[in-house]
Design an enzyme around this catalytic site. Structure first.
Site, PDB file in Angstrom:
ATOM      1  N   PRO A  91       0.810  -1.222   0.000  1.00 20.33           N
ATOM      2  CA  PRO A  91       0.000   0.000   0.000  1.00 20.33           C
ATOM      3  C   PRO A  91       0.845   1.275   0.000  1.00 20.33           C
ATOM      4  O   PRO A  91       0.360   2.345  -0.354  1.00 20.33           O
ATOM      5  CB  PRO A  91      -0.818  -0.108   1.295  1.00 20.33           C
ATOM      6  CG  PRO A  91      -0.851  -1.563   1.607  1.00 20.33           C
ATOM      7  CD  PRO A  91       0.465  -2.104   1.132  1.00 20.33           C
ATOM      8  N   GLU A 118       1.249  -8.122   8.529  1.00 19.97           N
ATOM      9  CA  GLU A 118       1.163  -6.685   8.801  1.00 19.97           C
ATOM     10  C   GLU A 118       2.001  -5.878   7.817  1.00 19.97           C
ATOM     11  O   GLU A 118       1.782  -4.689   7.628  1.00 19.97           O
ATOM     12  CB  GLU A 118       1.630  -6.407  10.235  1.00 19.97           C
ATOM     13  CG  GLU A 118       1.383  -4.990  10.723  1.00 19.97           C
ATOM     14  CD  GLU A 118      -0.096  -4.643  10.834  1.00 19.97           C
ATOM     15  OE1 GLU A 118      -0.427  -3.441  10.800  1.00 19.97           O
ATOM     16  OE2 GLU A 118      -0.911  -5.583  10.958  1.00 19.97           O
ATOM     17  N   ARG A 156      -1.631  -7.729 -21.532  1.00 21.70           N
ATOM     18  CA  ARG A 156      -2.503  -7.403 -22.659  1.00 21.70           C
ATOM     19  C   ARG A 156      -1.933  -6.285 -23.521  1.00 21.70           C
ATOM     20  O   ARG A 156      -2.450  -6.016 -24.597  1.00 21.70           O
ATOM     21  CB  ARG A 156      -3.924  -7.096 -22.205  1.00 21.70           C
ATOM     22  CG  ARG A 156      -4.104  -5.987 -21.250  1.00 21.70           C
ATOM     23  CD  ARG A 156      -5.515  -5.974 -20.663  1.00 21.70           C
ATOM     24  NE  ARG A 156      -6.567  -6.221 -21.622  1.00 21.70           N
ATOM     25  CZ  ARG A 156      -7.032  -5.333 -22.482  1.00 21.70           C
ATOM     26  NH1 ARG A 156      -6.503  -4.132 -22.517  1.00 21.70           N
ATOM     27  NH2 ARG A 156      -8.003  -5.643 -23.317  1.00 21.70           N
TER      28      ARG A 156
END
Length: 251
Positions: A91, A118, A156
């Site tokens: 994150p 964590e 892709r």
């Protein structure tokens, strides 16, 4: 294109990679995905990959040693070039976008480190990973889903992976705008009809309609994308159309 995925759960990827365009790309040898179980690079009988955080706090932290050894072993074997990106999925990383996907597609191989628990010992981000990426402002149980997202988005863009070479070029975000509405047969469904212009066969008018609808959809749903467009991306016609959309009735 070759992906190396360092994960505690390699089996999570099996069904995802055995369907659709990724399965066909693998069969056509346009890409390969190699999995490396992080537990295979531990040296205790419990195959320990996590420990308590220094300084206290909730949860467990992934240890640095197995991850360093995994990447170094893959490099020493010749499977991963020393210049290839090693990406920590976290994150705290930069946000994954279509632009980042295009950047990664320029490489011939990429290593993806899937975090868990964590978090991951900070020395991995500081001294092992060459990049850190987040797929959005939310938290998942681990980096495996993020790795799948990156593998598909990057794959892709590779020549031959998607049936039509034009498809990726027209995708939302590739042009900086959201894609225009698209339809298929039947022309009328439950009283709702396909716009007449799309049935006209007039390609120039169809292209003009598609451009307008792409601008309209972006203006209504993701106006922030318009602010990010580079200079010259919008024609005078585009600018006039956007001004009409933002007129008194819409202000």
């Amino acid at each position: 294109m070759r992906f190396h995925v360092l994960t505690l759960f390699p089996e999570m990827f099996a069904s995802y990679l055995c369907e659709g365009i990724l399965a066909r790309a693998k069969e056509g040898k346009l890409l390969s995905v190699n999995f490396h179980d992080i537990r295979d690079y531990t040296h205790d009988r419990h195959r320990t990959v996590d420990d308590y955080p220094y300084g206290g706090g909730p949860g467990m932290v992934m240890k640095a040693a197995p991850l360093f050894e995994a990447v170094e072993t893959i490099r020493d074997s010749g499977e991963l070039a020393g210049s290839s990106p090693v990406i920590l999925l976290t994150p705290q990383g930069r946000t994954f976008t279509q632009v980042v996907a295009e950047e990664l597609a320029s490489h011939s191989e990429i290593a993806l480190i899937c975090g868990r628990y964590e978090g991951v010992d900070e020395r991995v981000a500081d001294h092992l990973a060459t990049d850190s990426i987040s797929i959005g402002d939310y938290v998942l149980g681990g980096g495996e889903l993020a790795a799948m997202v990156i593998i598909e988005a990057v794959s892709r863009l590779l020549p031959g992976v998607v049936g039509s070479a034009e498809s990726p070029a027209n995708d939302s975000f590739t042009t900086g705008l959201l894609q225009h509405p698209i339809y298929t047969r039947p022309a009328s469904f439950r009283g709702r009809n396909v716009p007449e212009i799309l049935l006209s066969g007039h390609h120039a008018e169809i292209a003009r309609w598609q451009r307008r609808e792409s601008l309209r959809r972006t203006f209504l749903n993701r106006p922030d994308l318009l602010d990010r467009l580079p200079d010259g991306a919008l024609s005078e016609y585009d600018i006039r159309f956007l001004e009409e959309l933002s007129g008194p009735r819409n202000s």
